[in-house]
Design a protein around this motif. Structure first.
Motif, PDB file in Angstrom:
ATOM      1  N   LEU A  54     -11.189   4.648 -11.124  1.00  0.00           N
ATOM      2  CA  LEU A  54     -11.124   4.285  -9.708  1.00  0.00           C
ATOM      3  C   LEU A  54     -11.502   2.819  -9.560  1.00  0.00           C
ATOM      4  O   LEU A  54     -12.603   2.414  -9.948  1.00  0.00           O
ATOM      5  CB  LEU A  54     -12.085   5.155  -8.901  1.00  0.00           C
ATOM      6  N   ARG A  55     -10.590   2.037  -8.983  1.00  0.00           N
ATOM      7  CA  ARG A  55     -10.844   0.615  -8.772  1.00  0.00           C
ATOM      8  C   ARG A  55     -10.727   0.312  -7.282  1.00  0.00           C
ATOM      9  O   ARG A  55      -9.622   0.186  -6.746  1.00  0.00           O
ATOM     10  CB  ARG A  55      -9.856  -0.220  -9.575  1.00  0.00           C
ATOM     11  N   PRO A  56     -11.866   0.222  -6.585  1.00  0.00           N
ATOM     12  CA  PRO A  56     -11.868   0.045  -5.131  1.00  0.00           C
ATOM     13  C   PRO A  56     -11.045  -1.133  -4.621  1.00  0.00           C
ATOM     14  O   PRO A  56     -10.497  -1.060  -3.507  1.00  0.00           O
ATOM     15  CB  PRO A  56     -13.357  -0.137  -4.815  1.00  0.00           C
ATOM     16  N   TYR A  57     -10.914  -2.188  -5.400  1.00  0.00           N
ATOM     17  CA  TYR A  57     -10.162  -3.354  -4.929  1.00  0.00           C
ATOM     18  C   TYR A  57      -8.669  -3.070  -4.789  1.00  0.00           C
ATOM     19  O   TYR A  57      -7.928  -3.878  -4.209  1.00  0.00           O
ATOM     20  CB  TYR A  57     -10.391  -4.548  -5.866  1.00  0.00           C
ATOM     21  N   ARG A  58      -8.219  -1.933  -5.286  1.00  0.00           N
ATOM     22  CA  ARG A  58      -6.803  -1.572  -5.163  1.00  0.00           C
ATOM     23  C   ARG A  58      -6.498  -0.773  -3.893  1.00  0.00           C
ATOM     24  O   ARG A  58      -5.376  -0.303  -3.722  1.00  0.00           O
ATOM     25  CB  ARG A  58      -6.363  -0.775  -6.390  1.00  0.00           C
ATOM     26  N   PHE A  59      -7.509  -0.613  -3.040  1.00  0.00           N
ATOM     27  CA  PHE A  59      -7.335   0.159  -1.812  1.00  0.00           C
ATOM     28  C   PHE A  59      -7.502  -0.749  -0.595  1.00  0.00           C
ATOM     29  O   PHE A  59      -8.315  -1.680  -0.605  1.00  0.00           O
ATOM     30  CB  PHE A  59      -8.355   1.291  -1.745  1.00  0.00           C
ATOM     31  N   PRO A  60      -6.751  -0.487   0.484  1.00  0.00           N
ATOM     32  CA  PRO A  60      -6.877  -1.298   1.699  1.00  0.00           C
ATOM     33  C   PRO A  60      -8.188  -1.028   2.427  1.00  0.00           C
ATOM     34  O   PRO A  60      -8.780   0.044   2.287  1.00  0.00           O
ATOM     35  CB  PRO A  60      -5.672  -0.861   2.544  1.00  0.00           C
ATOM     36  N   ALA A  61      -8.622  -1.999   3.216  1.00  0.00           N
ATOM     37  CA  ALA A  61      -9.854  -1.842   3.990  1.00  0.00           C
ATOM     38  C   ALA A  61      -9.698  -0.767   5.063  1.00  0.00           C
ATOM     39  O   ALA A  61     -10.651  -0.057   5.393  1.00  0.00           O
ATOM     40  CB  ALA A  61     -10.246  -3.177   4.619  1.00  0.00           C
ATOM     41  N   SER A  62      -8.500  -0.637   5.620  1.00  0.00           N
ATOM     42  CA  SER A  62      -8.201   0.399   6.608  1.00  0.00           C
ATOM     43  C   SER A  62      -7.239   1.393   5.965  1.00  0.00           C
ATOM     44  O   SER A  62      -6.093   1.054   5.681  1.00  0.00           O
ATOM     45  CB  SER A  62      -7.560  -0.202   7.862  1.00  0.00           C
ATOM     46  N   PRO A  63      -7.698   2.620   5.705  1.00  0.00           N
ATOM     47  CA  PRO A  63      -6.878   3.568   4.945  1.00  0.00           C
ATOM     48  C   PRO A  63      -5.654   4.069   5.696  1.00  0.00           C
ATOM     49  O   PRO A  63      -5.729   4.386   6.884  1.00  0.00           O
ATOM     50  CB  PRO A  63      -7.854   4.717   4.670  1.00  0.00           C
ATOM     51  N   ARG A  64      -4.534   4.113   5.005  1.00  0.00           N
ATOM     52  CA  ARG A  64      -3.304   4.708   5.523  1.00  0.00           C
ATOM     53  C   ARG A  64      -2.655   5.474   4.381  1.00  0.00           C
ATOM     54  O   ARG A  64      -2.368   4.893   3.332  1.00  0.00           O
ATOM     55  CB  ARG A  64      -2.325   3.647   6.050  1.00  0.00           C
ATOM     56  N   VAL A  65      -2.451   6.782   4.580  1.00  0.00           N
ATOM     57  CA  VAL A  65      -1.841   7.617   3.550  1.00  0.00           C
ATOM     58  C   VAL A  65      -0.433   7.957   3.990  1.00  0.00           C
ATOM     59  O   VAL A  65      -0.223   8.775   4.887  1.00  0.00           O
ATOM     60  CB  VAL A  65      -2.673   8.889   3.297  1.00  0.00           C
ATOM     61  N   THR A  66       0.542   7.305   3.349  1.00  0.00           N
ATOM     62  CA  THR A  66       1.948   7.436   3.748  1.00  0.00           C
ATOM     63  C   THR A  66       2.828   7.992   2.626  1.00  0.00           C
ATOM     64  O   THR A  66       4.046   7.949   2.723  1.00  0.00           O
ATOM     65  CB  THR A  66       2.497   6.071   4.190  1.00  0.00           C
ATOM     66  N   ASN A  67       2.221   8.470   1.560  1.00  0.00           N
ATOM     67  CA  ASN A  67       2.967   9.049   0.446  1.00  0.00           C
ATOM     68  C   ASN A  67       3.962  10.086   0.968  1.00  0.00           C
ATOM     69  O   ASN A  67       3.627  10.919   1.815  1.00  0.00           O
ATOM     70  CB  ASN A  67       1.988   9.699  -0.529  1.00  0.00           C
ATOM     71  N   THR A  68       5.196  10.050   0.472  1.00  0.00           N
ATOM     72  CA  THR A  68       6.252  10.934   0.960  1.00  0.00           C
ATOM     73  C   THR A  68       5.869  12.407   0.905  1.00  0.00           C
ATOM     74  O   THR A  68       6.162  13.177   1.835  1.00  0.00           O
ATOM     75  CB  THR A  68       7.547  10.719   0.147  1.00  0.00           C
ATOM     76  N   PHE A  69       5.204  12.810  -0.171  1.00  0.00           N
ATOM     77  CA  PHE A  69       4.901  14.229  -0.349  1.00  0.00           C
ATOM     78  C   PHE A  69       3.512  14.635   0.150  1.00  0.00           C
ATOM     79  O   PHE A  69       3.204  15.814   0.207  1.00  0.00           O
ATOM     80  CB  PHE A  69       5.045  14.608  -1.826  1.00  0.00           C
ATOM     81  N   LEU A  70       2.693  13.657   0.526  1.00  0.00           N
ATOM     82  CA  LEU A  70       1.379  13.985   1.071  1.00  0.00           C
ATOM     83  C   LEU A  70       1.016  12.984   2.168  1.00  0.00           C
ATOM     84  O   LEU A  70       0.034  12.244   2.063  1.00  0.00           O
ATOM     85  CB  LEU A  70       0.318  13.979  -0.037  1.00  0.00           C
ATOM     86  N   PRO A  71       1.798  12.934   3.243  1.00  0.00           N
ATOM     87  CA  PRO A  71       1.485  12.018   4.344  1.00  0.00           C
ATOM     88  C   PRO A  71       0.311  12.546   5.162  1.00  0.00           C
ATOM     89  O   PRO A  71       0.279  13.724   5.499  1.00  0.00           O
ATOM     90  CB  PRO A  71       2.776  12.009   5.166  1.00  0.00           C
ATOM     91  N   LEU A  72      -0.658  11.678   5.418  1.00  0.00           N
ATOM     92  CA  LEU A  72      -1.843  12.109   6.163  1.00  0.00           C
ATOM     93  C   LEU A  72      -1.972  11.257   7.422  1.00  0.00           C
ATOM     94  O   LEU A  72      -2.801  10.353   7.511  1.00  0.00           O
ATOM     95  CB  LEU A  72      -3.097  11.993   5.288  1.00  0.00           C
ATOM     96  N   LYS A  73      -1.142  11.584   8.402  1.00  0.00           N
ATOM     97  CA  LYS A  73      -1.162  10.875   9.669  1.00  0.00           C
ATOM     98  C   LYS A  73      -2.156  11.557  10.607  1.00  0.00           C
ATOM     99  O   LYS A  73      -2.082  12.770  10.826  1.00  0.00           O
ATOM    100  CB  LYS A  73       0.231  10.879  10.308  1.00  0.00           C
ATOM    101  N   PRO A  74      -3.113  10.793  11.171  1.00  0.00           N
ATOM    102  CA  PRO A  74      -4.084  11.408  12.073  1.00  0.00           C
ATOM    103  C   PRO A  74      -3.417  12.215  13.185  1.00  0.00           C
ATOM    104  O   PRO A  74      -2.440  11.779  13.786  1.00  0.00           O
ATOM    105  CB  PRO A  74      -4.829  10.194  12.636  1.00  0.00           C
ATOM    106  N   GLY A  75      -3.949  13.416  13.408  1.00  0.00           N
ATOM    107  CA  GLY A  75      -3.396  14.293  14.430  1.00  0.00           C
ATOM    108  C   GLY A  75      -2.428  15.329  13.900  1.00  0.00           C
ATOM    109  O   GLY A  75      -2.018  16.232  14.628  1.00  0.00           O
ATOM    110  N   THR A  76      -2.071  15.229  12.619  1.00  0.00           N
ATOM    111  CA  THR A  76      -1.169  16.217  12.026  1.00  0.00           C
ATOM    112  C   THR A  76      -1.940  17.499  11.706  1.00  0.00           C
ATOM    113  O   THR A  76      -3.044  17.444  11.173  1.00  0.00           O
ATOM    114  CB  THR A  76      -0.542  15.675  10.728  1.00  0.00           C
ATOM    115  N   ARG A  77      -1.351  18.625  12.037  1.00  0.00           N
ATOM    116  CA  ARG A  77      -1.961  19.916  11.702  1.00  0.00           C
ATOM    117  C   ARG A  77      -0.941  20.800  11.001  1.00  0.00           C
ATOM    118  O   ARG A  77       0.188  20.966  11.477  1.00  0.00           O
ATOM    119  CB  ARG A  77      -2.490  20.630  12.943  1.00  0.00           C
TER     120      ARG A  77
END
Length: 308
Positions: A54-77
């Motif tokens: 795990l290398r923290p510098y490879r991640f954005p300061a504000s997380p956004r998960v947009t992977n095609t097969f595991l999208p994690l958009k806030p409000g999704t149920r």
């Protein structure tokens, strides 16, 4: 309550149909059966390989998960229903509008509730982040266990960077058959090790909410729990996990997607409030593990990075 979308895609409203049947998820005919799990070889023996670094510098300061097969958009149920060992079982997954820093990485907080019948059996906070390559990582879990409606503890809590636990891969950036088996998470203190292998791509799978093309199927297993067997998990593009099928489990779990909705701002705020209560409770229930993390907070309240 949010609306429930059921049966075939032809019965869905145009907006929901566009949401569910995005490119790569058009309605099709009879789904193909997944390939069986091999009885021998590295996967059957539980060879996960080494946990990824795990290398923290490879991640954005504000997380956004947009992977095609595991999208994690806030409000999704997502609601998956089925049974475990013959008992009715439901898993409700809600992507919150909260974040939490785990092992130097700001993550998206996902709220999972497992119900047997109408009773909550487990209430879990799980933490995900997507790196700049598009790989989604799981950095920890705080699962509260309930018996007869009473909280009895959270013995299976693990947090990356605490007590030797290490983050794992929740979804590859570009899943391909033939990719080496990968670790989804490791926590030696609680004998937790989950592994996964891509077994099929481009599948057609039908579940109660509709039918999907270009579905990804993974084989998930826990080498330290051989009696747990394997789970074949199907992931639809732009939706996420739509089906779970057991292979060799002692207490088999079968689930299929029966509801896929976007919460209203008011509904999401109510979920966030409940999750913040559980987050706060975690410092008392699991002080040595969960208590080492900073509190979860609404995404909109994240502090801006300091100027150089």
């Amino acid at each position: 309550m949010p609306p429930v979308f059921r049966t075939s895609a032809a019965l869905l409203s145009p907006i929901v149909a566009a949401l569910l049947l995005a490119p790569g998820a058009e309605a099709t005919g009879t789904p193909q059966a997944p390939s069986p799990v091999p009885a021998s070889g590295p996967r059957a023996q539980g060879n996960c390989g080494n946990p990824p670094a795990l290398r923290p510098y490879r991640f954005p300061a504000s997380p956004r998960v947009t992977n095609t097969f595991l999208p994690l958009k806030p409000g999704t149920r997502l609601v998956l229903t089925g049974d475990v060992a013959g008992e009715d079982h439901t898993v409700v997954t809600t992507v919150t509008d909260l974040t939490k820093v785990i092992d130097g990485v700001r993550t998206v907080v996902v709220f999972d509730q497992d119900l047997n019948g109408k009773k909550v059996q487990e209430s879990e906070l799980a933490f995900f982040a997507q790196d700049w390559r598009g790989t989604v990582w799981r950095l920890g879990e705080y699962p509260e266990i309930y018996e007869n409606g009473k909280l009895v503890g959270a013995p299976d809590t693990w947090i990356s960077g605490v007590q030797g636990a290490k983050a794992g891969i929740a979804m590859l950036a570009r899943p391909r058959v033939g990719t080496p088996t990968y670790t989804e998470g490791l926590a030696p203190e609680i004998d937790f090790l989950d592994c996964s292998t891509v077994v099929q791509t481009g599948q057609s799978v039908c579940v109660p909410v509709g039918c999907f093309d270009d579905v990804l199927v993974t084989d998930e297993f826990a080498p330290l729990d051989p009696e747990g067997g394997h789970q074949l998990k199907s992931y639809a593009p732009h939706v996420g996990n739509i089906k779970v099928e057991p292979v060799g489990e002692e207490n088999p779990e079968t689930l299929a997607l029966t509801e896929f909705t976007r919460l209203t701002p008011k509904e999401l705020a109510a979920v966030d409030k409940e999750v913040l209560k559980q987050d706060k409770r975690g410092y008392r229930i699991s002080p040595d593990v969960y208590g080492t993390t900073p509190p979860a907070e609404p995404a909109r309240r994240q502090a801006l990075p300091a100027l150089p």
